[in-house]
Design a protein around this motif. Structure first.
Motif, PDB file in Angstrom:
ATOM      1  N   ASP A   1      -5.407   4.822   0.719  1.00 50.93           N
ATOM      2  CA  ASP A   1      -5.687   6.155   1.262  1.00 50.93           C
ATOM      3  C   ASP A   1      -6.760   6.143   2.335  1.00 50.93           C
ATOM      4  O   ASP A   1      -7.578   7.055   2.430  1.00 50.93           O
ATOM      5  CB  ASP A   1      -6.059   7.134   0.139  1.00 50.93           C
ATOM      6  CG  ASP A   1      -6.031   8.592   0.597  1.00 50.93           C
ATOM      7  OD1 ASP A   1      -5.303   8.884   1.570  1.00 50.93           O
ATOM      8  OD2 ASP A   1      -6.741   9.427   0.013  1.00 50.93           O
TER       9      ASP A   1
ATOM     10  N   ALA B   1       3.556  -0.828   3.853  1.00 47.42           N
ATOM     11  CA  ALA B   1       2.767   0.367   3.577  1.00 47.42           C
ATOM     12  C   ALA B   1       3.611   1.612   3.793  1.00 47.42           C
ATOM     13  O   ALA B   1       4.527   1.626   4.621  1.00 47.42           O
ATOM     14  CB  ALA B   1       1.525   0.411   4.461  1.00 47.42           C
TER      15      ALA B   1
ATOM     16  N   CYS C   1      -4.900   6.020  -5.911  1.00 46.19           N
ATOM     17  CA  CYS C   1      -5.803   5.769  -4.781  1.00 46.19           C
ATOM     18  C   CYS C   1      -7.262   5.805  -5.247  1.00 46.19           C
ATOM     19  O   CYS C   1      -7.990   6.772  -4.984  1.00 46.19           O
ATOM     20  CB  CYS C   1      -5.570   6.812  -3.686  1.00 46.19           C
ATOM     21  SG  CYS C   1      -3.857   6.930  -3.127  1.00 46.19           S
TER      22      CYS C   1
ATOM     23  N   HIS D   1       7.105  11.913   1.368  1.00 48.76           N
ATOM     24  CA  HIS D   1       5.732  11.438   1.194  1.00 48.76           C
ATOM     25  C   HIS D   1       4.777  12.611   1.384  1.00 48.76           C
ATOM     26  O   HIS D   1       4.763  13.241   2.444  1.00 48.76           O
ATOM     27  CB  HIS D   1       5.447  10.344   2.225  1.00 48.76           C
ATOM     28  CG  HIS D   1       4.115   9.673   2.088  1.00 48.76           C
ATOM     29  ND1 HIS D   1       3.535   8.949   3.111  1.00 48.76           N
ATOM     30  CD2 HIS D   1       3.239   9.609   1.049  1.00 48.76           C
ATOM     31  CE1 HIS D   1       2.377   8.466   2.705  1.00 48.76           C
ATOM     32  NE2 HIS D   1       2.168   8.852   1.455  1.00 48.76           N
TER      33      HIS D   1
ATOM     34  N   ALA E   1       1.115   7.484  -6.129  1.00 48.72           N
ATOM     35  CA  ALA E   1       0.242   6.468  -5.543  1.00 48.72           C
ATOM     36  C   ALA E   1      -1.169   6.642  -6.100  1.00 48.72           C
ATOM     37  O   ALA E   1      -1.790   7.690  -5.925  1.00 48.72           O
ATOM     38  CB  ALA E   1       0.231   6.588  -4.024  1.00 48.72           C
TER      39      ALA E   1
ATOM     40  N   ASP F   1       0.863  -1.183   0.000  1.00 48.35           N
ATOM     41  CA  ASP F   1       0.000   0.000   0.000  1.00 48.35           C
ATOM     42  C   ASP F   1       0.898   1.232   0.000  1.00 48.35           C
ATOM     43  O   ASP F   1       1.593   1.515   0.982  1.00 48.35           O
ATOM     44  CB  ASP F   1      -0.887  -0.020   1.247  1.00 48.35           C
ATOM     45  CG  ASP F   1      -2.007   1.007   1.207  1.00 48.35           C
ATOM     46  OD1 ASP F   1      -1.830   2.046   0.544  1.00 48.35           O
ATOM     47  OD2 ASP F   1      -3.047   0.775   1.852  1.00 48.35           O
ATOM     48  N   THR F   2       0.889   1.987  -1.088  1.00 44.58           N
ATOM     49  CA  THR F   2       1.829   3.096  -1.228  1.00 44.58           C
ATOM     50  C   THR F   2       1.297   4.431  -0.713  1.00 44.58           C
ATOM     51  O   THR F   2       1.980   5.448  -0.833  1.00 44.58           O
ATOM     52  CB  THR F   2       2.280   3.261  -2.695  1.00 44.58           C
ATOM     53  OG1 THR F   2       1.135   3.478  -3.534  1.00 44.58           O
ATOM     54  CG2 THR F   2       3.027   2.038  -3.178  1.00 44.58           C
ATOM     55  N   HIS F   3       0.101   4.423  -0.109  1.00 43.80           N
ATOM     56  CA  HIS F   3      -0.387   5.652   0.528  1.00 43.80           C
ATOM     57  C   HIS F   3      -1.567   5.350   1.432  1.00 43.80           C
ATOM     58  O   HIS F   3      -2.628   4.924   0.970  1.00 43.80           O
ATOM     59  CB  HIS F   3      -0.805   6.689  -0.516  1.00 43.80           C
ATOM     60  CG  HIS F   3      -1.335   7.963   0.095  1.00 43.80           C
ATOM     61  ND1 HIS F   3      -0.548   8.799   0.846  1.00 43.80           N
ATOM     62  CD2 HIS F   3      -2.574   8.517   0.087  1.00 43.80           C
ATOM     63  CE1 HIS F   3      -1.276   9.839   1.267  1.00 43.80           C
ATOM     64  NE2 HIS F   3      -2.508   9.682   0.825  1.00 43.80           N
ATOM     65  N   ILE F   4      -1.374   5.607   2.750  1.00 48.02           N
ATOM     66  CA  ILE F   4      -2.426   5.345   3.723  1.00 48.02           C
ATOM     67  C   ILE F   4      -2.142   6.180   4.970  1.00 48.02           C
ATOM     68  O   ILE F   4      -0.988   6.486   5.282  1.00 48.02           O
ATOM     69  CB  ILE F   4      -2.495   3.828   4.056  1.00 48.02           C
ATOM     70  CG1 ILE F   4      -3.701   3.502   4.939  1.00 48.02           C
ATOM     71  CG2 ILE F   4      -1.199   3.329   4.662  1.00 48.02           C
ATOM     72  CD1 ILE F   4      -3.960   1.995   5.080  1.00 48.02           C
TER      73      ILE F   4
ATOM     74  N   GLY G   1      -2.617   2.587  -3.762  1.00 43.36           N
ATOM     75  CA  GLY G   1      -2.807   3.055  -2.391  1.00 43.36           C
ATOM     76  C   GLY G   1      -4.267   2.995  -1.988  1.00 43.36           C
ATOM     77  O   GLY G   1      -5.158   3.281  -2.794  1.00 43.36           O
TER      78      GLY G   1
ATOM     79  N   ALA H   1       0.949  11.221  -3.430  1.00 47.30           N
ATOM     80  CA  ALA H   1      -0.369  10.588  -3.489  1.00 47.30           C
ATOM     81  C   ALA H   1      -1.282  11.331  -4.453  1.00 47.30           C
ATOM     82  O   ALA H   1      -1.311  12.561  -4.473  1.00 47.30           O
ATOM     83  CB  ALA H   1      -0.997  10.566  -2.105  1.00 47.30           C
TER      84      ALA H   1
ATOM     85  N   GLY I   1       4.231  -1.641  -6.753  1.00 44.30           N
ATOM     86  CA  GLY I   1       4.368  -0.886  -5.512  1.00 44.30           C
ATOM     87  C   GLY I   1       5.785  -0.913  -4.993  1.00 44.30           C
ATOM     88  O   GLY I   1       6.311   0.097  -4.504  1.00 44.30           O
TER      89      GLY I   1
END
Length: 450
Positions: free
Chosen positions: A323, A134, A294, A231, A292, A76-79, A321, A271, A363
């Motif tokens: 998100d 992540a 999302c 990020h 990312a 998960d590249t954006h959360i 992601g 993101a 990812g």
């Protein structure tokens, strides 16, 4: 970490290349009856069961699965971990949503006890959804990142996170200063970056909430620590873009704001990136920065349709992601399903093998970690997930109608969710077990591997 050599037998599928760059059948490996062998937290063998088992001692323990698929752990590249408690908040677009929901919830993370409670729940949810790595937003509070990294370290996770930086256009209770944000970030980098499997990301929330002075300190941190991540958010919402250009009238574009302060490099992950010009895409590719994608949050907040084809044609690295909490699910499988719909709305197709790539190896490449994670190649860290192809009555029935592997994968990403995740392994150790044999509707069980 389990040091014993162990094997896992099931159907095995993993991505080995971008389908855009090779022939489709060369983009993945599939073993209908396969065996994955793990030792000391790494993959040491993979292939057809008869061949792999012949290469190892008959005394090697083998876990066999029926109607299961083993694949690489999802990335998960954006959360946002502090937004776990406000997921599914009704009725706003980005800027109002931040003011009415996000900022009040993030205020609570000044309390380390609350931060720890949420961090545990967050990491449990990732495990139960098959997500093994992540890139994670914290809050402006230094404590929120100490707590997050402490919990991730107990679980031996490969996680990337950072303290949020905001020194304007946010409530007073959530702002820092260029100096305090710089020093707190520096302290956290020194403490956590490259500690075990943990990595640090310098994390300005987005351009509107940082002054030029603070963005300059972000650039300074990236110079001082060239192997940390950057990020932040980019071009998610049209009103957001207008606001950025009002705040930085001397800059040519939203991306140019970040570029001016030295925030574009090979470990920069932005993101969203929905509304990008050709020049911005080219600059992202040139700097080896990543975007990312999302889809669930882009639909939920009405932000727009992600231009995957355009970004890839320009050579931009893209990961998937969720998100959370603007995204409505921790499940990468559900996120893959929404990504397909985003492409359909643009009269384009997203092939199932491309979705698998974005959720795993793509990812890893977006994070420049493809030498360590992203597939089940020999030598990679043993982060993998066991998926139940018969997780629900509907999935079982639908799978019986499929003929090709492509069909099975598409059903999996269309109908799959956390119920599909049978087990999740982190660095060779079981981190989550749904206990499917105990009941028809088992409760999630996160395994204590501390």
């Amino acid at each position: 970490m389990t040091t014993q050599r162990s094997a896992y037998r099931a159907s095995i599928l993993h991505s080995i290349a971008d389908p855009k760059e090779v022939e489709l059948e060369q983009s993945y490996q599939y073993f209908e009856d396969g065996v994955l062998v793990v030792e000391n937290g790494h993959v040491i063998d993979i292939g057809p069961a008869t061949e792999v088992l012949a290469r190892h001692s008959p005394s090697m323990p083998v876990t066999s699965y029926q109607n299961k698929l083993i694949t690489s752990g999802f990335i998960d590249t954006h959360i946002h971990y502090p937004q776990t408690g406000m997921i599914a908040s009704y009725g706003e677009q980005l800027l109002d949503w931040l003011e009415n929901y996000t900022f009040p919830e993030e205020r609570r993370f000044k309390n380390p006890i609350y931060a720890h409670k949420v961090a545990k729940l967050f990491l449990d949810e990732l495990a139960s959804n098959g997500t093994t790595t992540a890139l994670v937003f914290g809050t402006v509070h230094k404590e929120s990142i100490d707590v997050f990294f402490s919990e991730a370290e107990k679980r031996n996770l490969r996680m990337i996170a950072g303290k949020v930086l905001m020194d304007r256009n946010a409530p007073d209770y959530l702002t820092d200063t260029p100096e305090s944000g710089y020093q707190a970030s520096k302290d956290l980098i020194e403490k956590w970056h490259q500690r075990g499997r943990l990595l640090y990301a310098v994390t300005p929330r987005f351009a509107p909430t940082s002054t030029p002075e603070q963005l300059a300190t972000v650039g300074k941190l990236l110079e001082e620590y060239p192997d940390v991540y950057l990020h932040t958010h980019l071009s998610e919402n049209k009103k957001e873009i207008e606001w950025v250009l009002d705040l930085f009238p001397e800059r040519d574009s939203y991306l140019d704001v970040y570029d001016h302060y030295g925030l574009l490099h090979k470990r920069s992950v932005f993101a969203h990136g929905i509304h990008l010009s050709d020049c911005e895409c080219e600059r992202l590719a040139e700097s080896e920065s990543a975007i990312a994608f999302c889809p669930t949050s882009n639909l939920f907040l009405g932000s727009g349709l992600f231009k995957l084809t355009k970004l890839e044609e320009k050579g931009v690295r893209v990961g998937m992601g969720t998100d959370v909490g603007a995204g409505t699910s921790f499940s990468i499988l559900q996120t893959m399903s929404e990504a397909y719909k985003i492409m359909q709305l643009q009269q384009e197709k997203l092939h199932p093998f491309k979705s698998l790539y974005l959720a795993t190896l793509g990812g890893a490449k977006a994070l420049h970690l493809e030498d360590k994670i992203g597939n089940l190649a020999i030598g990679k860290e043993a982060d993998f997930v066991v998926l139940d192809l018969h997780a629900t009555q509907l999935m079982r029935f639908r799978m019986q109608q499929t003929i090709t592997l492509e069909e099975k994968l598409f059903v999996l990403m269309s109908l799959g969710d956390d119920r599909t995740v049978c087990e999740t392994y982190i660095y060779g150790d079981k981190a989550y077990d749904a206990n499917p044999s105990l009941s028809k509707h088992p409760e999630k069980k996160v395994v204590n591997i501390a």
